[in-house]
Design an enzyme around this catalytic site. Sequence first.
Site, PDB file in Angstrom:
ATOM      1  N   CYS A  42      -8.726   0.675  -3.827  1.00 56.43           N
ATOM      2  CA  CYS A  42      -8.666  -0.735  -4.193  1.00 56.43           C
ATOM      3  C   CYS A  42     -10.228  -1.374  -4.205  1.00 56.43           C
ATOM      4  O   CYS A  42     -10.344  -2.357  -4.827  1.00 56.43           O
ATOM      5  CB  CYS A  42      -7.641  -1.504  -3.446  1.00 56.43           C
ATOM      6  SG  CYS A  42      -6.083  -1.022  -3.521  1.00 56.43           S
ATOM      7  N   HIS A  58      -9.587  -8.920  -3.434  1.00 56.97           N
ATOM      8  CA  HIS A  58      -8.556  -7.878  -3.711  1.00 56.97           C
ATOM      9  C   HIS A  58      -7.255  -8.382  -3.738  1.00 56.97           C
ATOM     10  O   HIS A  58      -6.898  -9.012  -2.450  1.00 56.97           O
ATOM     11  CB  HIS A  58      -8.719  -6.543  -3.103  1.00 56.97           C
ATOM     12  CG  HIS A  58      -7.494  -5.610  -3.208  1.00 56.97           C
ATOM     13  ND1 HIS A  58      -7.074  -5.269  -4.620  1.00 56.97           N
ATOM     14  CD2 HIS A  58      -6.789  -4.936  -2.435  1.00 56.97           C
ATOM     15  CE1 HIS A  58      -6.092  -4.525  -4.381  1.00 56.97           C
ATOM     16  NE2 HIS A  58      -5.898  -4.249  -3.324  1.00 56.97           N
ATOM     17  N   ASN A  79      -0.141  -5.665  -7.095  1.00 54.11           N
ATOM     18  CA  ASN A  79      -1.506  -5.189  -6.424  1.00 54.11           C
ATOM     19  C   ASN A  79      -1.780  -4.025  -7.670  1.00 54.11           C
ATOM     20  O   ASN A  79      -1.085  -3.134  -7.698  1.00 54.11           O
ATOM     21  CB  ASN A  79      -1.164  -4.690  -5.231  1.00 54.11           C
ATOM     22  CG  ASN A  79      -2.344  -3.748  -4.482  1.00 54.11           C
ATOM     23  OD1 ASN A  79      -3.280  -3.622  -5.341  1.00 54.11           O
ATOM     24  ND2 ASN A  79      -2.193  -3.204  -3.525  1.00 54.11           N
TER      25      ASN A  79
HETATM   26  N1  ACO Z   1      12.845  -5.574   0.545  1.00 52.56           N
HETATM   27  C1  ACO Z   1      13.539  -6.165   1.582  1.00 52.56           C
HETATM   28  N2  ACO Z   1      13.154  -5.452   2.895  1.00 52.56           N
HETATM   29  C2  ACO Z   1      12.054  -4.533   3.001  1.00 52.56           C
HETATM   30  C3  ACO Z   1      11.192  -4.429   2.013  1.00 52.56           C
HETATM   31  C4  ACO Z   1      11.402  -4.830   0.445  1.00 52.56           C
HETATM   32  N3  ACO Z   1      11.040  -4.706  -0.519  1.00 52.56           N
HETATM   33  N4  ACO Z   1      10.415  -3.556   2.308  1.00 52.56           N
HETATM   34  C5  ACO Z   1      10.461  -3.388   3.560  1.00 52.56           C
HETATM   35  N5  ACO Z   1      11.637  -3.906   4.100  1.00 52.56           N
HETATM   36  C6  ACO Z   1      12.082  -4.142   5.483  1.00 52.56           C
HETATM   37  C7  ACO Z   1      11.858  -2.978   6.222  1.00 52.56           C
HETATM   38  O1  ACO Z   1      12.687  -1.896   5.999  1.00 52.56           O
HETATM   39  C8  ACO Z   1      11.861  -3.496   7.535  1.00 52.56           C
HETATM   40  O2  ACO Z   1      13.239  -3.601   7.838  1.00 52.56           O
HETATM   41  P1  ACO Z   1      13.642  -3.296   9.607  1.00 52.56           P
HETATM   42  O3  ACO Z   1      13.108  -4.209  10.270  1.00 52.56           O
HETATM   43  O4  ACO Z   1      15.245  -3.367   9.253  1.00 52.56           O
HETATM   44  O5  ACO Z   1      13.323  -2.065   9.834  1.00 52.56           O
HETATM   45  C9  ACO Z   1      11.368  -4.902   7.136  1.00 52.56           C
HETATM   46  O6  ACO Z   1      11.521  -5.209   6.006  1.00 52.56           O
HETATM   47  C10 ACO Z   1       9.985  -5.150   7.960  1.00 52.56           C
HETATM   48  O7  ACO Z   1       9.300  -4.232   7.293  1.00 52.56           O
HETATM   49  P2  ACO Z   1       7.662  -4.041   7.462  1.00 52.56           P
HETATM   50  O8  ACO Z   1       7.154  -3.033   7.141  1.00 52.56           O
HETATM   51  O9  ACO Z   1       7.311  -4.352   9.098  1.00 52.56           O
HETATM   52  O10 ACO Z   1       7.273  -5.625   6.757  1.00 52.56           O
HETATM   53  P3  ACO Z   1       5.844  -6.247   6.629  1.00 52.56           P
HETATM   54  O11 ACO Z   1       5.970  -7.531   7.032  1.00 52.56           O
HETATM   55  O12 ACO Z   1       4.906  -5.531   7.204  1.00 52.56           O
HETATM   56  O13 ACO Z   1       5.771  -6.183   5.038  1.00 52.56           O
HETATM   57  C11 ACO Z   1       4.383  -5.173   3.486  1.00 52.56           C
HETATM   58  C12 ACO Z   1       5.825  -5.019   4.373  1.00 52.56           C
HETATM   59  C13 ACO Z   1       4.879  -6.103   2.471  1.00 52.56           C
HETATM   60  C14 ACO Z   1       4.441  -3.718   2.682  1.00 52.56           C
HETATM   61  C15 ACO Z   1       3.148  -5.236   4.278  1.00 52.56           C
HETATM   62  O14 ACO Z   1       3.131  -4.389   5.464  1.00 52.56           O
HETATM   63  C16 ACO Z   1       1.953  -5.150   3.452  1.00 52.56           C
HETATM   64  O15 ACO Z   1       1.667  -5.858   2.468  1.00 52.56           O
HETATM   65  N6  ACO Z   1       1.079  -4.199   3.919  1.00 52.56           N
HETATM   66  C17 ACO Z   1      -0.040  -3.920   3.387  1.00 52.56           C
HETATM   67  C18 ACO Z   1       0.123  -3.027   2.227  1.00 52.56           C
HETATM   68  C19 ACO Z   1      -1.011  -3.087   1.356  1.00 52.56           C
HETATM   69  O16 ACO Z   1      -1.693  -3.926   0.986  1.00 52.56           O
HETATM   70  N7  ACO Z   1      -1.101  -1.861   0.518  1.00 52.56           N
HETATM   71  C20 ACO Z   1      -2.002  -1.755  -0.591  1.00 52.56           C
HETATM   72  C21 ACO Z   1      -3.347  -1.317   0.065  1.00 52.56           C
HETATM   73  S1  ACO Z   1      -4.460  -0.983  -1.377  1.00 52.56           S
HETATM   74  C22 ACO Z   1      -4.470   0.225  -1.960  1.00 52.56           C
HETATM   75  O17 ACO Z   1      -5.121   1.289  -1.623  1.00 52.56           O
HETATM   76  C23 ACO Z   1      -3.495   0.620  -3.115  1.00 52.56           C
END
Ligand code: ACO
Length: 326
Positions: free
Chosen positions: A112, A253, A283
Site C-alpha cells: 500500500c 491510504h 482498500n
Molecule cells: N464480518 C463479521 N465479523 C467479522 C468479520 C466480518 N467480515 N471479520 C472478522 N469478524 C469477527 C472476528 O471473527 C472476531 O470475532 P470473535 O470476537 O468472535 O473472534 C471479531 O469480528 C473481531 O475481530 P477483529 O479481527 O479483532 O476485528 P477488528 O476490530 O480488528 O477489525 C479489521 C478487523 C477490520 C480487519 C481491522 O483489524 C483492520 O482494519 N485491520 C487493518 C487491516 C488493514 O488495514 N489491512 C490492509 C493493510 S494494507 C496492505 O498492505 C494490503
Amino acid sequence: MRTRILGLGTSIPEQILTNADLERIVDTSDEWIRSRTGIEERRRIEDGRDCSDLVAEACVNALADAAVKPEEIDALITATATADTLFPSTAAWAQPKIGLRRIPVFDISSACSGFLYANIVAEGLVATGSARRVLICGSEVLSRLTNWRDRGTCVLFGDGAGAAVIGRSENDDRGLLGSTWGADGSLAELLWLPAGGTRFPATHETVEHRKHTIHMCGNEVFKHAVKAMERAVGEVLDRTGVRGEDVDLFVPHQANVRIIKKTAERAGIPMEKVYLTIHKYGNTSAASIPMALKDAEESGRLREGNLVLCAAFGSGFTWAAALYRW
Ligand code: ACO
C-alpha cells in the site's frame, strides 16, 4: 529543483461488489463492515483483464491529463502487490499497451505504500537528470488473490489503478515539498501471501490450504498501521516545518476509516479536511492514494495552491508520507 505531479489518471473497474453481495458469500453483515472499516462497496476487475490493463488505462489517462505524449516519458514505475506474473514486471506487460519507447520499466513491491515509494524514486530520477518525466502507477487486482472464505480479509479489498506523470516543477513553491519512507521487515508475516514464490512454489498442498491468497493478522496490522501513519505524518510535517492545522487536504491510504480518523486526530487535522473514498472503493492498496487524489480533483476538493498531505502503510511492513503544494 522540485518535482510535481503534472497529471493524474485512473482505471476503475465497472463491476461493483456491495456489502450485501458479501453477505451472500461469507458470514458477515453490512453493519459490521461499515462500522469496523467504513467500506460500503468495492470494485472488481472484469474477467480477461489484468493488472497491467489497469496500469495502461490509468497511465493513458494521466498522460492526457498532463498533456504529455507517451514518447516524452523516460521511465515507467508500477507499484503493485498483485503483479500479472512473478516475472517479467507488470510495468513490462503494460509498456507496449501504453505505447512507450524502449525506456526503463520496473515494479516496486511495497504494497500500500507503493505509490508514495514510486513518487520518491521518480523524484530522485528527475533530480539527478536520469529522467525528465516519469510515469508512476499504483495498480491492484486484489480480488484474484483474496480468500473468498475468509471474512476477515475478503470484505476489505478492491481493484483499481491510479497513475501520475512526475516532472520538473516550473517553480519552487509548487510540487513535492518533502517526504519520508521506511520499512520494518521483521513484521512481514503480519500481512503476506505465502505461496507462489520460490519459498513455497505451487503444490497440491499450497492450493488446498489456500496459501496463494492474502493472509493477514488484522488487529495486529491495525495497531502497527496507526503507529506507522502517525510517525510518518509527524516526520514529514517536521521536515517541511508545516503544522497539521495548516494542511488543506489529507489524502491517506484508504485501508480502514478508523485508522484514518486516529491518524488525523493525532496530527491535529480535522476530519473535514480528510478525503475519503474507502466507502466506494475499499482498500485498493497501492492504487488508493492516486485514485483518491484524482477523485478529490474531480470533485473540486483539490485545487491549485492547496497544501496536500498523503500517508500510507502496508505489507512489508512499509510506510511513507509526502507533502505537496498542489
Ligand atoms: N464480518 C463479521 N465479523 C467479522 C468479520 C466480518 N467480515 N471479520 C472478522 N469478524 C469477527 C472476528 O471473527 C472476531 O470475532 P470473535 O470476537 O468472535 O473472534 C471479531 O469480528 C473481531 O475481530 P477483529 O479481527 O479483532 O476485528 P477488528 O476490530 O480488528 O477489525 C479489521 C478487523 C477490520 C480487519 C481491522 O483489524 C483492520 O482494519 N485491520 C487493518 C487491516 C488493514 O488495514 N489491512 C490492509 C493493510 S494494507 C496492505 O498492505 C494490503
